[in-house]
Scaffold this active site. Structure first.
Site, PDB file in Angstrom:
ATOM      1  N   TYR A 108      -9.228   6.163   6.975  1.00  0.00           N
ATOM      2  CA  TYR A 108      -9.413   6.582   8.372  1.00  0.00           C
ATOM      3  C   TYR A 108     -10.386   7.760   8.331  1.00  0.00           C
ATOM      4  CZ  TYR A 108      -5.159   3.987   9.657  1.00  0.00           C
ATOM      5  OH  TYR A 108      -4.205   3.006   9.877  1.00  0.00           O
TER       6      TYR A 108
ATOM      7  N   PRO B 256      -4.666   1.443  18.380  1.00  0.00           N
ATOM      8  CA  PRO B 256      -4.390   0.901  17.040  1.00  0.00           C
ATOM      9  C   PRO B 256      -4.515   1.930  15.919  1.00  0.00           C
ATOM     10  CG  PRO B 256      -6.447   0.041  17.898  1.00  0.00           C
ATOM     11  CD  PRO B 256      -5.812   0.796  19.004  1.00  0.00           C
TER      12      PRO B 256
ATOM     13  N   TYR C 164       3.789   6.993   9.648  1.00  0.00           N
ATOM     14  CA  TYR C 164       2.916   5.851   9.369  1.00  0.00           C
ATOM     15  C   TYR C 164       3.721   4.695   8.749  1.00  0.00           C
ATOM     16  CZ  TYR C 164      -1.356   3.302   8.270  1.00  0.00           C
ATOM     17  OH  TYR C 164      -2.350   2.345   8.233  1.00  0.00           O
TER      18      TYR C 164
ATOM     19  N   LYS D 138       0.649   0.671  14.990  1.00  0.00           N
ATOM     20  CA  LYS D 138       2.019   0.555  15.492  1.00  0.00           C
ATOM     21  C   LYS D 138       2.261  -0.634  16.413  1.00  0.00           C
ATOM     22  CE  LYS D 138       3.539   3.896  13.233  1.00  0.00           C
ATOM     23  NZ  LYS D 138       4.135   3.405  11.994  1.00  0.00           N
TER      24      LYS D 138
ATOM     25  N   HIS E  24       0.848  -1.187   0.000  1.00  0.00           N
ATOM     26  CA  HIS E  24       0.000   0.000   0.000  1.00  0.00           C
ATOM     27  C   HIS E  24       0.888   1.243   0.000  1.00  0.00           C
ATOM     28  CE1 HIS E  24      -4.228  -1.526   1.172  1.00  0.00           C
ATOM     29  NE2 HIS E  24      -3.550  -2.514   0.602  1.00  0.00           N
TER      30      HIS E  24
END
Ligand code: FAS
Ligand code: PHB
Length: 408
Positions: free
Chosen positions: A220, A312, A403, A316, A92
């Site tokens: 998100y 979450p 990220y 991580k 991704h």
């Protein structure tokens, strides 16, 4: 002495020990941290015994993480367990952040030249279990009453019971990889630990379902009704979450209610094109930030959730377990191969630097994307932060580099 009793001797607690084992590193916990450490040590010729209180099936049945940083992928490659990950995982190169129906793609490749791999923690754990079974390394499942002894002394030991027999492992070091509720951290005298914690006033309700994802990258989404996350495990299986109250119980959320709420939060275009289906797993996880310092006490070294927990939102938890384990493996290799204590003495400080950077990022993602309260000032600050993110390449670079994972 009863027939069949091997190596019988009395321990300090005056218990007959039916079986006594010896290893270099005793690993408590057969989750990703414990199994990954065992695999890395085995490939270096360092002997370890893994102790696990549950069955392998139970461990595999826990549905958790889904995103692997590049650093984690490299550690898994070094451990020789990345074959299926490369075949079945999907790369991704970005995620989408949604605010009240508007979405902005965070383009990892364009911003910071990186990517992540979507491959479920269950599959990572399965690959590690298969590798350990294939090399015949010692793993003992369904143990009870695990206790750590003489962790500050010269003869660390781990005692446990199995099938009613008292057993004991003599070792050089103990790796506490037994998660937040494990025995390892609790074996350290409270006065020797500094604990930092933040409890978030909401949880995540997660659903696994065998329906094709109507999104190519993770979304998100922050909406007036609360947070939602659209993730996946494969081209035919989705993993979706909605922010929920800590008072909620799974039984109160029918599949229909879940999908209805998810659609209201994820964005109208996604809601319109997505399909839904029966949940094959449904669970509520509370969100907390937790760090215990130091991550070492004598011959005991903590790694993974045994030492820290992150919400979450930043993906991580599993990745921090992998970086802890990499640092601990390097330190143990240095001790056994080069005869140096330097890595062991520096382990906690080195791991905690990376832990706190991930704790910060996970806290930031959680506070920006979840509705906390109707406190008008905080909500305005949150809106301003997200507007800045949407409009600033610098802000997007900061999110992207955290990220995909800071360098190991
Ligand atoms: P684990 O908790 O995975 O493994 C510890 C092992 O030790 C367990 O198998 C346990 O049975 C065993 N154990 C405990 N006590 C023992 C004892 N006394 N004796 C022997 N064995 C013992 N992270 C993400 O990145 N993304 C997510 O979406 C995400 N979702 C999560 C959802 C939930 C409900 C939870 C709890 C965690 C989630 N995490 C997520 C974090 C999770 O993935 C952890 O970071 C990861 O499992 C850490 O791995 P370990 O440190 O090995 O701990
Ligand atoms: C998941 O796929 O379970 C997942 C992905 C990203 C997160 C949390 C969970 O931040």
């Amino acid at each position: 002495m009863r027939q069949g009793m091997l190596h019988v001797r009395r321990t300090s607690s005056e218990t007959l020990v039916a079986k006594r084992l010896r290893t270099q590193v005793a690993i408590v916990g057969a989750g990703p941290a414990g199994l990954l450490l065992g695999q890395l040590l085995h490939r270096e010729g360092i002997d370890a015994i893994v102790l696990e209180r549950r069955t392998p099936e139970y461990v595999l049945g826990r549905i958790r993480a889904g995103v692997l940083e590049q650093g984690t992928v490299r550690v898994l490659e070094h451990a020789g367990v990345a074959g299926r990950l490369h075949r079945e995982g999907s790369i991704h190169r970005g995620i989408e952040i949604g605010i009240d129906g508007r979405r902005r793609r965070i383009d990892f490749e364009a911003l910071v030249g990186g990517s992540v791999v979507v491959y479920g923690q269950t599959e990572v754990t399965r690959d590690l279990m298969d590798a350990r079974a294939a090399c015949g390394a010692r793993s003992i499942y369904e143990v009870e009453d695990v206790r750590l002894h003489d962790i500050a002394g010269r003869t660390p030991r781990v005692s446990y019971r199995q099938h009613g027999e008292a057993c004991e492992i003599e070792c050089d070091f103990i790796a506490g990889c037994d998660g937040y509720h494990g025995v390892s951290r609790r074996s350290i005298p409270p006065e020797a630990l500094q604990v930092y914690e933040r409890i978030y006033p909401f949880g995540w309700l997660g659903v696994l379902a065998d329906v094709p994802p109507a999104w190519e990258e993770l979304i998100y989404a922050s909406s007036p009704r609360g947070f939602a996350l659209a993730s996946m495990r494969s081209a035919t299986r989705v993993r979706c979450y909605v922010q929920c109250s800590l008072e909620d119980r799974v039984e109160q959320w029918s599949d229909e209610r879940f999908w209805d709420e998810f659609k209201r939060r994820i964005g109208e275009d996604v809601a319109a094109r997505m399909s839904v289906g029966p949940s094959i797993e449904k669970s509520i996880a509370p969100l907390r930030s937790f760090v215990a310092e130091p991550m070492r006490y004598g011959k005991l070294f903590l790694a993974g959730d045994a030492a820290h927990i992150v919400p979450p939102t930043g993906a991580k938890g599993l990745n921090l377990a992998a970086s802890d384990v990499w640092y601990l493996y390097e330190a143990l290799r240095e001790f056994y191969v080069e005869g140096s204590d330097r890595g062991l003495d520096g382990y906690s400080a080195r791991a905690l630097r990376r832990v706190w950077s991930a704790v910060r990022f996970s806290w930031w993602m959680t506070t920006q994307l979840h509705r906390f309260s109707d406190e008008a000032f905080n909500e305005r600050i949150r809106a301003a932060e997200l507007e800045y993110l949407f409009g600033s390449r610098a802000a997007q670079c900061a999110l992207a580099e955290n990220y995909i994972g800071l360098p190991l």
